[in-house]
Structure formats: structure tokens, C-alpha cells
Design a protein around this motif. Structure first.
Motif, mmCIF file in Angstrom:
data_model
loop_
_atom_site.group_PDB
_atom_site.id
_atom_site.type_symbol
_atom_site.label_atom_id
_atom_site.label_comp_id
_atom_site.label_asym_id
_atom_site.label_seq_id
_atom_site.Cartn_x
_atom_site.Cartn_y
_atom_site.Cartn_z
ATOM 1 N N TYR A 166 0.840 -1.196 0.000
ATOM 2 C CA TYR A 166 0.000 0.000 0.000
ATOM 3 C C TYR A 166 0.879 1.251 0.000
ATOM 4 O O TYR A 166 2.029 1.209 0.452
ATOM 5 N N PRO A 167 0.314 2.376 -0.490
ATOM 6 C CA PRO A 167 1.114 3.616 -0.535
ATOM 7 C C PRO A 167 1.593 4.023 0.862
ATOM 8 O O PRO A 167 0.910 3.771 1.857
ATOM 9 N N GLU A 168 2.779 4.665 0.889
ATOM 10 C CA GLU A 168 3.315 5.175 2.159
ATOM 11 C C GLU A 168 2.541 6.406 2.589
ATOM 12 O O GLU A 168 2.328 6.636 3.775
ATOM 13 N N GLU A 169 2.209 7.196 1.605
ATOM 14 C CA GLU A 169 1.560 8.486 1.840
ATOM 15 C C GLU A 169 0.084 8.271 2.184
ATOM 16 O O GLU A 169 -0.596 7.480 1.549
ATOM 17 N N ALA A 170 -0.418 8.987 3.188
ATOM 18 C CA ALA A 170 -1.828 8.880 3.553
ATOM 19 C C ALA A 170 -2.700 9.481 2.452
ATOM 20 O O ALA A 170 -2.297 10.464 1.830
ATOM 21 N N PRO A 171 -3.866 8.919 2.207
ATOM 22 C CA PRO A 171 -4.732 9.452 1.149
ATOM 23 C C PRO A 171 -5.545 10.665 1.608
ATOM 24 O O PRO A 171 -6.533 11.024 0.976
ATOM 25 N N PHE A 172 -5.167 11.281 2.711
ATOM 26 C CA PHE A 172 -5.885 12.479 3.190
ATOM 27 C C PHE A 172 -4.947 13.317 4.062
ATOM 28 O O PHE A 172 -3.970 12.812 4.600
ATOM 29 N N ILE A 179 -4.524 6.837 9.384
ATOM 30 C CA ILE A 179 -5.305 7.711 10.277
ATOM 31 C C ILE A 179 -4.487 8.016 11.531
ATOM 32 O O ILE A 179 -4.394 9.165 11.964
ATOM 33 N N LEU A 180 -3.867 6.974 12.084
ATOM 34 C CA LEU A 180 -3.063 7.167 13.294
ATOM 35 C C LEU A 180 -1.924 8.148 13.053
ATOM 36 O O LEU A 180 -1.739 9.092 13.811
ATOM 37 N N ASP A 181 -1.179 7.915 11.966
ATOM 38 C CA ASP A 181 -0.013 8.778 11.696
ATOM 39 C C ASP A 181 -0.407 10.238 11.583
ATOM 40 O O ASP A 181 0.178 11.109 12.219
ATOM 41 N N VAL A 182 -1.423 10.458 10.747
ATOM 42 C CA VAL A 182 -1.835 11.838 10.486
ATOM 43 C C VAL A 182 -2.377 12.469 11.773
ATOM 44 O O VAL A 182 -2.062 13.612 12.124
ATOM 45 N N SER A 183 -3.180 11.706 12.491
ATOM 46 C CA SER A 183 -3.821 12.214 13.699
ATOM 47 C C SER A 183 -2.827 12.480 14.824
ATOM 48 O O SER A 183 -2.883 13.508 15.490
ATOM 49 N N ILE A 184 -1.936 11.529 15.012
ATOM 50 C CA ILE A 184 -1.016 11.657 16.142
ATOM 51 C C ILE A 184 -0.078 12.857 15.949
ATOM 52 O O ILE A 184 0.183 13.602 16.886
ATOM 53 N N ALA A 185 0.360 13.051 14.699
ATOM 54 C CA ALA A 185 1.226 14.205 14.440
ATOM 55 C C ALA A 185 0.497 15.484 14.839
ATOM 56 O O ALA A 185 1.067 16.380 15.465
ATOM 57 N N ASP A 186 -0.773 15.538 14.492
ATOM 58 C CA ASP A 186 -1.551 16.732 14.798
ATOM 59 C C ASP A 186 -1.796 16.866 16.310
ATOM 60 O O ASP A 186 -1.703 17.957 16.879
#
Ligand code: ARG
Length: 592
Positions: A192-198, A245-252
Motif C-alpha cells: 500500500y502507498p506510504e503516503e496517507a490518502p488524506f 489515520i493514526l499517523d496523520v492524527s497523532i502528528a496533529d
């Protein structure tokens, strides 16, 4: 160093002894009639029975001996048998000079050091941090700092919510918005892509949209439920989305918590406890703690002495799915296995009170914790708006924490620029520091369990019982100290050597006495997990300081030793205030 009440108690106990009475009668407390005296001892009242003597006579005997004791300026026996005490300014100054030399300002370290996990923050990934999570973060951080200051080993765990229906909702919504993504292609076997789709802002729009839809569209709700279940059973594509979701959310989240000066030792999530569930369920069944009730697996936790009904703790639903309870029990198992804490403290909305009663009872009954492991629920009330209803945005929506902070920053910046001209970048920095004190102090100064009203005008005011008032007081002291250094050519470190002289004026003595109450205030806040006790103390200290400041010519004092004594008193007041606000979780600027 000895605490002031113990120190005074020793003198009075000695006097009881010399007068022919038991030493243990000589306990000293802070006066509950501050208009009459500073301290009191009620020992003669207790002694009356023991010695078949009028309490006043005993008190008079003791007072007679204390008469010649240089610890007290006055020791008076008053009807029906109290000892009213006034501390001698000499002893007070000796005490404060000693406190000044202590790195921890005389706060003793706990005799038994405990390992304490504090479960706070509790944000849910993919959902924006809203003001409800503010309280948990602010209170939990302060409780952690207080316990750490008392010498305990503290471990803060954010315990992120990442395992509920919100995940399925996002997956279901995304699968409709972007069906072409490989995560939704069941036949896809590649990486799967490394980059988040959002992005985070897209993510934050998906959730409310999906959540709203699930309330109106039954088919969609079922789809989300199914996705949740599939995720929980390891669906490959959904697991990949979940990780994004975790990656994007946790960074924020980290960014948000950083701006609140809140930090966690552990970033554990509900999902981290899931691997412990199968063994836990097996154990509860095998040991006979759990039984089936209408298809669901439950543990009875009601006790005979209950005055209200405590329902059983549900472990598995009839369809075999685990619940929020199960996750919390498994988390306890995980914590015991990995950290073996002496105590776990949960800083959570008080509406989860009954829930935690069930979880704690179940954990104890099933011996998931040791007999002496402490489990404490520190429930907090709701943060309301000025209308007395849960805090909302102006147009009635859920207030995001980020926006609230931005609003208070702006208000603070306006006030600071109004007060005087400053460099814009500096003003902005200062505004942020002061705004944080407004938000945190506004919250912490209330007893945690109570609801409170978030009143921007009140909280950002430089006067009254507010964070900015404390900072203003600190800044005032710092500016006097700077002037003193400039005028005398002394260095900062020279200040440590200055001695506090016995107080001559009322205001000066009142300030000195207030400083002696720092240690008891911190100890009480620690014992009761009550940051508001520190707020109350700091407010009193700031008030006493400002009274002293207005009534004393500090910089124009002509006697050098006296002026230096004032400066030494200022230094100690400053350190005490700064240590106090650090325990609350904020700092002070240099100027404001
Ligand atoms: N995520 C939860 C919520 O938003 C709070 C978690 C509290 N901690 C716990 N161990 N249950 O309500």
C-alpha cells in the motif's frame, strides 16, 4: 528542613513538658481566627480531662513558660483554654532564610516513592481535539507534575481512543468517496502507498460527515459497523487505512498538546491493549469470575453495601465483540505486566464515574491488580459557556481546542498591545504565554469535579483570581530585581547571598508568613490530587506580595541591609510563584 508547624509544635510541646503536662498536647495549627493570632494550640482543652483541671489554667501555665521563649512574639491563654500564638519575626526570618537555601523550597520528598501511571488526555484519533479533552489534559498534566515534584515516578499515558466505531465510519466513508484506492480492492495484494490518502483537515471533515450520515442512513451505519469489525479482525486494506489515520492524527495531536505544554511519557492506544484480550477472557472464564448472561459474558461487581445498583461489568457482547470495558481491563493487565505501577490515576469526565467503578471492582475481584495497587478515578466536571451550557462556538458548533486557544491568544495580544508599545514578534510570544496561563488557571482554579464556566473576559483579566494576574505579579518582581541589579551593579547569583531580616511592618510579616504555607499547600495538593489548592495558595501569595509592594518603598529604602532584605524576600516570593505555576503547567514571560 522542618515544616513550620512542626518547628513551632516542638517549642510548645517543650513548654507543656516544662509545665508538667504531656508533650503530645503541644500540637500547633494555623489559627482559624487570623484576626486574633497567627497560630494556635488547643492542647489545654484536651488536657483538661486528663489532668482534671480547667483548660484555661493549663493554657496559662504553658503561656507563662512560652513568655520567655524567643520563638514567639506573643503567647496568650484565652478562654476557654486556647493558646493564641504570634510567631517572632526573628524565628520567621531564620525559617525563610533556610527555605531560600533549599532547592525544593523545603518541600520534602515522599517517604515511600511510588510508581504512578496517570491516564489522561484520552483524545480520540481522527476526531478533532475539542474542549472536553482540554480538561483531562490540563488537570492530568498538573497532577503529574505535582506527584513528580513530590518524588514519585510518574508515567503519563495518553491512552488514545483508536479502536471504536469512529474508525469504521471513516473507512466506510472513504471507501465511498475514493473507491479507486487500493485499500478497498479485495483482490489487491501489492504494497500500500506510504503516503496517507488524506490530510488532517480532510480527515477532520470525513469523520463528522460520516458520523452524521450514520444517524440518518441505516445501511451506512451497518457498513461502518462491519468495517469496524473487519478492521478489528485484521482486514489488510483497512488496517493500512487505520495506520494512516493514526499517523496523520497523532502528528496533529502532538502539535496541539505541545502548544498546551502537555507531554506524555507513553503514547499508548486502545488498540495496544487488544492482544491482551483473548487471554484475559480465557482467564476470567476459567477462574469463574465471568459468567454468561443472556449470551453476554459478564462479571458481577455489585456489593452488599451498595446504595445504588451497580450493573455487572460486561466483557463480551452476545456477538462476541469486546467493549470499552474490555479494553480498559486489558489495559490494566498490560500496565501491570509492563510497568507494575503502585497506582493508576484516571483523569476522565466524571460522567464515566459508574463505568470506572465497574472496571475497578472487576479488576480487583479478578485480581488483575495487586491488593495494594491503587486505582483512582479523578472525574472532572463540564466546561460550560457563559450561558451555563456546554461550551460551544459562537454559531453553536463544537468548539475545537485549536480555535479556542487561537481566540484567547488574540484577546491577550490585544490587551498587551493596548497596555504599551512592544515589538510585534515579542508581543505575540508573550501573548501566547499569558494566554496559556489564562486557560489553564481558569480551569485548575476550580475543584476538578465541579462544572465551571469558561469566561474569556474574566480569565484573561490582569486583575482578580486569574493566571494573568499571577504572571503580572511575577513580571513585576522580575522588573524590580532587574532594576536592583542595574543600580547596584550586582550579578544575578549575588542575590542568593542576601539575607531576609526580621519583618518590621505588618504587610511584610504577612507576606513572610504566607511563604511558610507553600510546603503544606503542595503536600495537600498532592495528597488530594487537587491542583486547585495550589491555585488558591498562589493567589493568596500574589495578593500578599502586592499589598507589601504597594505599602513599602523598596528601591528607595536608604538602609542598605534593609533594602537587600526586601530584595531577598522578593527573590523567595518569585521562586515560590514560579515553582507553583510550573506545577500547574505554565510559565511566565520576562515582561508583559
Ligand atoms: N477516549 C475516551 C473519551 O474520549 C477517554 C479515555 C479515558 N481513559 C480510559 N482509560 N478509559 O471519552
Amino acid at each position: 528542613m522542618e515544616q513550620i508547624l512542626d518547628l513551632l509544635g516542638n517549642y510548645v510541646a517543650e513548654a507543656f513538658d516544662l509545665a508538667g503536662y504531656d508533650k503530645d498536647l503541644g500540637k500547633v495549627t494555623i489559627s482559624n481566627r487570623p484576626d486574633l493570632c497567627e497560630y494556635q494550640c488547643n492542647g489545654a482543652m484536651a488536657g483538661a480531662k486528663r489532668y482534671h483541671k480547667a483548660p484555661l489554667a493549663i493554657a496559662q501555665d504553658v503561656a507563662g513558660i512560652l513568655e520567655g521563649c524567643d520563638a514567639f512574639e506573643r503567647a496568650e491563654a484565652v478562654a476557654p483554654g486556647f493558646l493564641n500564638l504570634k510567631l517572632s519575626p526573628q524565628l520567621l526570618s531564620i525559617f525563610l532564610n533556610e527555605m531560600k537555601g533549599e532547592k525544593r523550597l523545603g518541600v520534602p520528598e515522599a517517604e515511600t516513592k511510588k510508581k504512578i501511571i496517570i491516564d489522561y488526555g484520552g483524545a480520540n484519533v481522527a476526531k478533532p481535539l475539542h474542549v472536553g479533552h482540554l480538561r483531562s489534559a490540563v488537570i492530568g498534566e498538573s497532577v503529574k507534575r505535582i506527584l513528580r515534584f513530590l518524588g514519585h515516578e510518574t508515567i503519563g499515558d495518553v491512552h488514545l481512543g483508536d479502536w471504536g466505531l469512529q474508525m469504521g465510519l471513516i473507512i466506510a466513508q472513504l471507501s465511498e468517496d475514493k473507491p479507486e484506492l487500493p485499500y478497498f480492492d479485495e483482490a489487491y495484494e501489492g504494497a500500500y502507498p506510504e503516503e496517507a490518502p488524506f490530510t488532517i483537515s480532510e480527515l477532520e471533515q470525513i469523520y463528522p460527515k460520516a458520523s452524521q450520515r450514520s444517524k440518518e442512513d441505516e445501511a451506512f451505519r451497518l457498513k461502518a459497523l462491519k468495517a469496524t469489525e473487519q478492521l478489528q479482525h485484521g482486514h489488510r486494506g483497512y488496517t493500512a487505512v487505520w495506520k494512516h489515520i493514526l499517523d496523520v492524527s497523532i502528528a496533529d495531536l502532538k502539535k496541539n498538546y505541545d502548544s498546551l505544554h502537555v507531554s506524555f511519557e507513553l503514547w499508548k492506544k486502545e488498540s495496544d491493549a487488544q492482544p491482551y484480550i483473548p487471554d484475559l477472557v480465557e482467564y476470567l472464564k476459567k477462574e469463574g469470575y465471568a459468567h454468561l448472561d443472556q449470551g453476554a459474558l459478564v462479571v458481577d461487581v455489585a456489593e452488599e453495601t451498595d446504595t445504588k445498583k451497580i450493573p455487572p461489568c460486561m466483557i463480551l457482547k452476545s456477538d462476541g465483540a469486546s467493549l470499552y470495558n474490555t479494553t480498559d481491563l486489558a489495559t490494566i493487565v498490560m500496565r501491570m505486566e509492563n510497568w507494575k505501577p503502585d497506582h493508576i490515576i484516571y483523569v476522565v469526565d466524571k460522567r464515566q464515574d459508574l463505568y470506572f467503578t465497574q472496571v475497578f471492582r472487576c479488576a480487583r475481584k479478578a485480581k488483575l491488580v495487586d491488593e495494594d495497587t491503587g486505582l483512582t478515578f479523578l472525574g472532572f466536571g463540564t466546561m460550560n459557556g457563559r450561558d451555563g451550557k456546554p461550551f460551544k462556538t459562537r454559531d453553536g458548533g463544537v468548539m475545537r481546542l485549536e480555535n479556542l486557544i487561537a481566540e484567547i491568544n488574540e484577546e491577550m495580544l490585544r490587551k498587551i498591545c493596548e497596555n504599551h508599545e512592544t515589538d510585534p514578534a515579542e508581543a505575540e510570544e508573550t501573548a501566547k504565554i499569558v494566554a496559556l496561563s489564562a486557560i489553564k488557571y481558569g480551569d485548575l482554579s476550580n475543584q476538578a469535579s465541579k462544572d465551571y464556566i469558561f469566561d474569556t473576559d474574566k480569565f484573561t483579566s490582569f486583575e482578580g483570581n486569574t493566571g494573568p494576574y499571577l504572571l503580572y505579579t511575577i513580571v513585576r518582581i522580575k522588573s524590580i530585581l532587574r532594576r536592583f541589579l542595574e543600580e547596584t551593579g550586582k550579578k544575578r547569583r549575588d542575590l542568593d547571598g542576601l539575607q531576609i531580616l526580621p519583618a518590621k511592618a505588618e504587610d511584610e510579616k504577612a507576606l513572610q508568613l504566607t511563604l511558610t504555607s507553600f510546603v503544606p499547600a503542595v503536600l495537600q495538593a498532592g495528597a488530594e490530587l487537587a491542583p486547585h489548592k495550589i491555585c488558591g495558595y498562589l493567589y493568596e501569595l500574589a495578593n500578599q506580595f502586592n499589598r507589601f509592594y504597594h505599602g513599602t518603598k523598596i528601591m528607595t529604602e536608604s538602609l542598605q541591609a534593609q533594602r537587600e532584605s526586601y530584595i531577598a524576600l522578593l527573590c523567595l516570593t518569585l521562586r515560590t510563584l514560579e515553582c507553583g505555576i510550573d506545577l500547574l503547567g505554565f510559565t511566565a514571560p520576562e515582561k508583559m
